[in-house]
Design a protein around this motif. Structure first.
Motif, PDB file in Angstrom:
ATOM      1  N   ALA A  12      12.576   4.946  -0.711  1.00  0.00           N
ATOM      2  CA  ALA A  12      12.914   4.125   0.626  1.00  0.00           C
ATOM      3  C   ALA A  12      13.974   3.006  -0.224  1.00  0.00           C
ATOM      4  N   PRO A  14      14.665  -0.591  -1.081  1.00  0.00           N
ATOM      5  CA  PRO A  14      13.450  -1.901  -1.150  1.00  0.00           C
ATOM      6  C   PRO A  14      13.292  -2.830  -0.013  1.00  0.00           C
ATOM      7  N   LEU A  17      10.506  -0.615   2.138  1.00  0.00           N
ATOM      8  CA  LEU A  17       9.600  -0.734   1.312  1.00  0.00           C
ATOM      9  C   LEU A  17       8.730  -1.794   1.549  1.00  0.00           C
ATOM     10  N   LEU A  20       7.059  -2.347   4.746  1.00  0.00           N
ATOM     11  CA  LEU A  20       5.857  -1.420   4.583  1.00  0.00           C
ATOM     12  C   LEU A  20       4.735  -2.392   3.813  1.00  0.00           C
ATOM     13  N   VAL A  21       5.016  -2.892   2.901  1.00  0.00           N
ATOM     14  CA  VAL A  21       4.063  -3.510   2.077  1.00  0.00           C
ATOM     15  C   VAL A  21       3.543  -4.960   2.746  1.00  0.00           C
ATOM     16  N   ASN A  24       1.410  -3.902   5.794  1.00  0.00           N
ATOM     17  CA  ASN A  24       0.392  -3.207   5.497  1.00  0.00           C
ATOM     18  C   ASN A  24      -1.194  -3.232   5.918  1.00  0.00           C
ATOM     19  N   GLY A  25      -1.509  -4.565   5.666  1.00  0.00           N
ATOM     20  CA  GLY A  25      -2.872  -4.939   6.091  1.00  0.00           C
ATOM     21  C   GLY A  25      -3.283  -5.003   7.478  1.00  0.00           C
ATOM     22  N   GLU A  26      -2.208  -5.081   8.232  1.00  0.00           N
ATOM     23  CA  GLU A  26      -2.495  -5.465   9.672  1.00  0.00           C
ATOM     24  C   GLU A  26      -3.100  -4.150  10.347  1.00  0.00           C
ATOM     25  N   ARG A 241       3.280   3.281  13.361  1.00  0.00           N
ATOM     26  CA  ARG A 241       3.907   2.248  12.774  1.00  0.00           C
ATOM     27  C   ARG A 241       4.760   2.765  11.541  1.00  0.00           C
ATOM     28  N   LEU A 242       4.441   3.871  10.983  1.00  0.00           N
ATOM     29  CA  LEU A 242       5.103   4.053   9.596  1.00  0.00           C
ATOM     30  C   LEU A 242       6.568   4.065   9.929  1.00  0.00           C
TER      31      LEU A 242
ATOM     32  N   GLY D  11      -2.870   0.417   7.697  1.00  0.00           N
ATOM     33  CA  GLY D  11      -1.909   1.044   7.041  1.00  0.00           C
ATOM     34  C   GLY D  11      -2.352   2.030   5.870  1.00  0.00           C
ATOM     35  N   ALA D  12      -1.655   1.879   4.603  1.00  0.00           N
ATOM     36  CA  ALA D  12      -2.435   2.844   3.527  1.00  0.00           C
ATOM     37  C   ALA D  12      -3.461   2.059   2.760  1.00  0.00           C
ATOM     38  N   LEU D  17      -0.376   2.789  -1.661  1.00  0.00           N
ATOM     39  CA  LEU D  17       0.612   2.025  -1.429  1.00  0.00           C
ATOM     40  C   LEU D  17       1.416   1.580  -2.728  1.00  0.00           C
ATOM     41  N   ASN D  24       8.964   4.590  -6.392  1.00  0.00           N
ATOM     42  CA  ASN D  24      10.072   4.446  -5.419  1.00  0.00           C
ATOM     43  C   ASN D  24      11.545   4.631  -6.055  1.00  0.00           C
ATOM     44  N   LEU D 210      -0.608   6.807   4.586  1.00  0.00           N
ATOM     45  CA  LEU D 210       0.117   6.511   5.676  1.00  0.00           C
ATOM     46  C   LEU D 210       0.182   7.791   6.708  1.00  0.00           C
ATOM     47  N   LYS D 239      11.767  14.525   2.244  1.00  0.00           N
ATOM     48  CA  LYS D 239      11.039  13.879   1.153  1.00  0.00           C
ATOM     49  C   LYS D 239       9.735  13.983   1.092  1.00  0.00           C
TER      50      LYS D 239
END
Lengths: 342, 342, 342, 342
Positions: A12, A14, A17, A20-21, A24-26, A241-242, D11-12, D17, D24, D210, D239
Motif C-alpha cells: 500500500a 505509505p 498503510l 490502517l495502523v 487499528n486499535g479501535e 473498515r479495511l 483491526g488486526a 499488522l 510493504n 484484517l 495482491k
C-alpha cells in the motif's frame, strides 16, 4: 527483480498503510457500517461533486464487475462490451457465472465507438429474431481501456447519449481510473464522469491500496438490495473498515490524484526512453500501460537483467508485443536501470 | 397463407401421427423407459452403425443444446462456436443460463474453419493470461449451418482431428440433420457423422415430428447422470413415449431420409424458380433454407399474395435478404403458387 | 401389466388425440402464436371467469415451475415451500439451478399452514440477521398436494391473505389440478382459485394430454419478457400448436372436468376395495393418489400378479407405504383385477 | 462502546499488522504467487503435519464456502448440512447462487449427528425417486458450530467414516477454528482434523487478521483448476500477498493458537460472570460465543451502558436469547465493565 509487470506488485501507499495502523486499535461496526466507510463515502461524493451518489466498497475488480452487473441486469438480459473488454476476456467467465451473456461488439484501439453501439442496438430492435436473442440490458466500458487508451469527454458523452436514448445504464470500469484522469490531454474529470454514466468504480487495488474498489452509483440508483447481492456474491467484507480506512486515506489531501499523476510521469519518461532508443509501440497509450514491440532478442536480454514485464503476445516471428506498466510506486531508479539495459 | 417461413409450421408426418394413434391406448412406463423409446434407440443405433451409442430423447433444440453442453462442460469451461452459431445468437442466452460462456470465433459461410479453430486453441494455450480466461471445454458446430451450408466429409474430419488433438469433445447440432444428409453433393452419412464427433442430435421437430430431438452420444460417453441433469434442466418428459413413438416411426422404412429428401427436391425446384426469374442469392445453400435477395417492392408484392417467409435483414437500401424454407410437408402446388406470383 | 404407478402411463384422451389428428394438416404460426393456442386461452379464461388472465403453455411440470419461479423472483430472493413440496424434493434441483433457494417450512398432511407461514415471515422480518439471509420472494403450494390432500377454500384464502399482507405472490402448482377440483368435498372452483392466487398452472400431462401445462397469471401480471425467459429455459416449443390443440380439446365440452371426475370415482372405489379388505391408509386422501400400508408379503404377491404401483417407502419392518394412482384412463376392469388379487 | 457483538469488530493483531508494515515496500508477484504466500503455506502444512496439503488463501468466509463447494460438486449434486449450518442460513443464498442445493438435515446442539447423516444417505439411496432428487455430493460441518459447540474427536471420526463409506468428501468450515482448537475439553488437534476430513479452512478474519481464510485440501485433492474457479467466483486477490503475509505472521511462534486461547479464557471468565449473577444459558458453549438468556429489562439496561451484543431472538415473552462474543482482542477491563453493569 525490477518489475514493470503490473500495477499490483507493491503493497500500500505509505499514507494508506499509516491510516490502517493508526486506526487499528479501535472497535468499529462490521460489514461497512463503520465510521471510516462513512467518512470515505463523504469524501468521494465531494470529489465527484455528486451528493446523490451511493457508494459501496468491494475488495477486487472481478467481484465488483460481477456484482454490479448482476445487480442491474434482469435474468434475460446481457451486458454490451467491446470484444477486448476485461469482462469478455480476463475474468474467467465471472459474468456468465451470474447467468448473463457478455454481448461483444467491435472495438477500435480498445475503445467502444458510439456509432458502432448505436448500430448494434438499432439492428437488435429491428431484428425479427430479437425475442429469441439476449436483450442488451446495460453497456460496459473501461476507462482507461485494457490498452491504456482513453475516451475524450466528447466520446464519453456520445456513448452516454446513445445509452440514454435506448434507456440502458452505462457502467464504467475504472480499475485504473486515476491513471486515466491524470493523463496528459485527458479532459474528463471525476465530476464529469459522475454526470456522464450511471455507475462506475474507482480502482484502489492498482492505485495505492492493498485491495479495494469504490463503486459509485451516480444518482441514488443502486439496487435496493445491493447489500444482499454483495453477500450472495461472497463480496461483502466482515471487516469492511479495511476498505473504508484505505479510501479515507486515498481521498484525503488529493492523495489518489497525486500518486496517479506520479505513475503517469513515470510512464511518459519510460515512453521517451523507448522512443529514444528507436523502439516502436503497438498502440499509442497516454496512460501507465505501455505496449512496446521488442525483438525476441531484446526480450531475452532484459529477462537476463531481471527486468520483469508482460509478454503480451507475438507481433511477428521476430518480435513480441510487451507490456510495461508503471504505478504510484515506480521509482526513477527503476527507469534508470531499464534505460541502461535496453 | 402459403408458408415458407420455417420448417415447423406443419403438424406431424402422417405416419408419425398414425404411430401415435395406434399406440395411444397402451400403458407404458414413464420417463423414457417405455418399449417405444427402446425400439427407436435400437433403430437409430442401426442407422448410425454405432452399437456403442447412447441415446436420449428431448423435446426441443434449445433445451437439447443447453442440456448436452452443461452435461459436458466443467464449471470453468466454455463452448467454442462460430459467431453465427445458434447457441450464440438465437437461444436467448440458454447456454449462459447454465453459467457457461459461448466462446465465439470467426465464421465463413456460416461454417467453422479447422484452421481458425486450431489458431484459437493454439493461441489460448500460449497466452500468458490463459488462467484468467474461460477455458475451451468443447466445440459446437451445426450441420446444416444456420445459413443452410454444409461441411464436406473432409472438412468435418479436419475439425474432428483438431478437437482430438486438443482433447475437446465435438458436438454437432443436427436440428435439420436430415436436410443436410440428403442434400445433393453431401458426402457425409449418418455412420460417418457418428464416427467423426462425440455427440450429435438428430432433429425431429423440423423433420416430421410434433416435437423431439434424438441425442446420440457416439461411444458410451454420456454423462453417468445425464438423466438427472435432464430433469434438473426441466428437459425430462413424463410421457417419454411421445418422443419414442415418433422416432420409432421416423426410423422405420427409411422415413426420416425419404421425407428429408422430399424437402431438398422442393428446395432445389424453388432455387431454380428464383434463378429463372433472375433473382440473386445471398449465399449458395444446398439445403432446405434458401436466402434470396428481393427488392423491397417484391417483398411487398409477395406479402399481398399471402406468401409468408422470413425477412432476414436488409441487404441494402432497396433490397432485403429473405429466407424461404421448404420442409417434408412442402407441396408442389405451393411452389407453383410462388412461381406464378414472383 | 396393470399399472397404478402414476397418472402418466397412458397416451392422450381420445378426444385430445382426435383434435391433433384433425388439425394436423393445417399450416400454423410457430412458438404459440397459432389459432389453437389463442382458442385454448380464451376457453381457459372463460373457465376461470378471469378475463385479465395471461396464459402460457409449457410442456412439463418441472420446467413450468422453474420458469414461473425464475420469472418472479429477484436474484437475492427464494421461494417458500413446505418441506414436502415437489420443488423441494423431486425436481432434481431445478429451482436451485436457476440460482434460487427453496426456503422450506414445516408441513402438515403435505399442506402449508397459514399460521406457520405467517410465523416464518414475521420472524424473518424481525431477525437481526435478515440481510444475511435469502429473502422470501414468493410462496409455492400444490393443489392437490404430493400426498393427495386438499386445501379448503378457507385454508387457501388464509394463505392468500398472509401473502397479500407480506406482499408476496402466491403460486399454486396444479399438476393434478382437475383431480383436486373434482374431489368429493372440495369447495374450491377454478374461478375461486384464479381469484385467490397470483399464478397457477393447470396440469395437462397427468390429465388427458400427451404433454402440456397451462400457466395462468391471474391479473395481467406475467413478466413482460416471459416469452424470452421461456426460451432461455429451453421451455419454448417450436410447434406450440401441439400444446394449444390439446388444451383446446380439454377445455371443450367440460372434458377436463369430466375425465378428472372419472379418476376420482375410480380412486374412491379403489379406496373402498382396500378398506373392505381391512387395509390401513398412510394418509387420508380424497384424490387420485392413495397411500396404502401393505405388508411386504402382500407387495410381493401383487407384483407377481403384474400389478404395478409405487413403493413409496418403508412403514415399519414388516410393512411398506405404497402409492396407488388412478387417472382419467383407469378402467373398472383394472380395479376388478386389483380386488380379485388382494 | 464496549462490543461483544462479534469477533470482527477490531483491526488486526499487532504482530499481523507489523508484518504487513515491514513487508510493504517489497515488490512481489501477484495473485498469490509471492514468497509470503509460499512461506505461510509451508508453516500451515507443518502445523497440520500434512505435507500433502494444498493451500489457498481467500478473503472471506462466504466466498470461501461458495468457491470450495462449487469446486467439488457436480452440476446435479448438493451439499448436506444441518439446518443451522451457516451456508443454509446466513450466507444470503451464496451456495444456491452457484446452482447447488443445500440439503438440510436435523441438528442437535448445532451439530450433525453421524447416525442422522447415515440415515439420510441410506434412505436416499433406497428411495425409488432418488433419480428425481438432488444427489448428495459432499458433507459440510462447522467447527465450532454456529452455537459455539464442538465435535469430539470421536464424533468427527464417526461422521468422517460415514462420508468415507458413501464416498462423499467432508468439508469443515473453520471460520472460528482456533477458538475450537483451544477450548477446554477439546480433543481435536490441527493434525487430527487434517486427517479426518477432505478439506477445511482456517479462519483468519475472526482470529487476528484484517481478512483472510486459509483453505486446506488435505491430500492433494484440490480441483486441478481451483485457481480459475477462484477467479470466476471473484475470489482471487490481485495482491495475494495481503493474505499470505497475514497468515505468515499468524503461523509464526504459535500466534494463531495463543491469541485463540486468550479469547477462550476471556469467554470462560464471562461465562462465570453470568453464572455468578444467576443467569441461565440457552446452550452450553465451551468456545468464544456465549448464548445467555436475559430479561428484556436487562437487555435495555445493558444497552444504556453502551454494551453491544447480538439480540439473537426471543426466548419467551419476557426474555431474550443474547449472544456475547469474545475474541483475541477482548480486554479484561471490558469484562470488568460488563460485570459491574449486569
Amino acid at each position: 527483480m525490477i518489475s514493470f509487470e503490473s500495477d499490483y506488485n507493491n503493497g500500500a501507499h505509505p499514507k494508506v498503510l499509516q491510516h490502517l495502523v493508526e486506526t487499528n486499535g479501535e472497535q468499529t461496526l462490521s460489514y461497512g457500517f463503520d465510521v471510516y466507510c462513512d467518512s470515505a463515502k463523504e469524501k468521494i461524493k465531494a470529489a465527484c461533486d455528486d451528493p446523490d451518489a451511493e457508494i459501496f466498497f468491494l475488495a477486487g475488480g472481478t467481484q465488483t464487475n460481477a456484482t454490479v452487473i448482476d445487480s442491474i441486469l434482469h435474468t434475460y438480459e446481457g451486458v454490451v462490451s467491446v470484444e477486448t473488454g476485461h469482462i469478455n476476456t480476463h475474468e474467467a467467465g465471472a459474468i456468465e457465472f451470474t447467468e448473463h451473456k457478455v454481448i461483444s461488439i467491435k472495438e477500435k484501439d480498445g475503445k467502444m465507438d458510439a456509432q458502432t453501439l448505436d448500430d448494434y442496438l438499432y439492428n437488435f430492435l429491428h431484428d425479427g429474431n430479437a425475442s429469441h436473442s439476449v436483450y442488451p440490458g446495460m453497456v460496459y466500458i473501461t476507462f482507461p481501456t485494457e490498452y491504456g487508451t482513453l475516451y475524450s469527454a466528447r466520446e464519453l458523452d456520445e456513448i452516454f447519449q446513445v445509452c440514454r436514448r435506448y434507456n440502458l445504464p452505462l457502467y464504467v470500469d475504472g480499475a485504473r481510473l486515476g491513471y486515466g484522469l491524470m493523463a496528459d490531454g485527458n479532459d474528463i474529470t471525476l465530476p464529469y464522469l459522475a454526470s456522464h454514466c450511471d455507475v462506475f468504480y474507482i480502482g484502489g487495488t492498482k492505485i495505492g491500496a492493498l485491495c479495494g474498489e469504490a463503486i459509485v452509483f451516480t444518482h441514488n440508483n443502486a439496487h435496493e438490495h445491493f447489500f444482499n447481492i454483495q453477500k450472495q456474491h461472497g463480496a461483502l467484507m466482515a471487516k469492511g473498515r479495511l476498505l473504508g480506512v484505505q479510501f479515507d486515506a486515498l481521498f484525503t489531501d488529493n492523495l489518489y490524484f497525486d500518486i496517479s499523476r506520479h505513475a503517469i510521469e513515470m510512464a511518459m519518461r519510460m515512453k521517451r526512453i523507448f522512443q529514444a532508443k528507436g523502439f516502436r509501440f503497438f498502440i499509442d497509450s497516454p496512460t501507465n500501460q505501455q505496449f512496446v514491440i521488442l525483438s525476441n532478442e531484446t526480450v531475452k536480454q532484459l529477462c537476463k537483467k531481471d527486468i520483469v514485464f508482460t509478454h503480451w503476445g507475438p507481433f511477428d516471428k521476430q518480435n513480441m508485443i510487451c507490456r510495461f506498466v508503471t504505478s504510484w510506486a515506480t521509482k526513477a531508479e527503476e527507469l534508470d536501470y531499464l534505460e541502461k539495459n535496453l
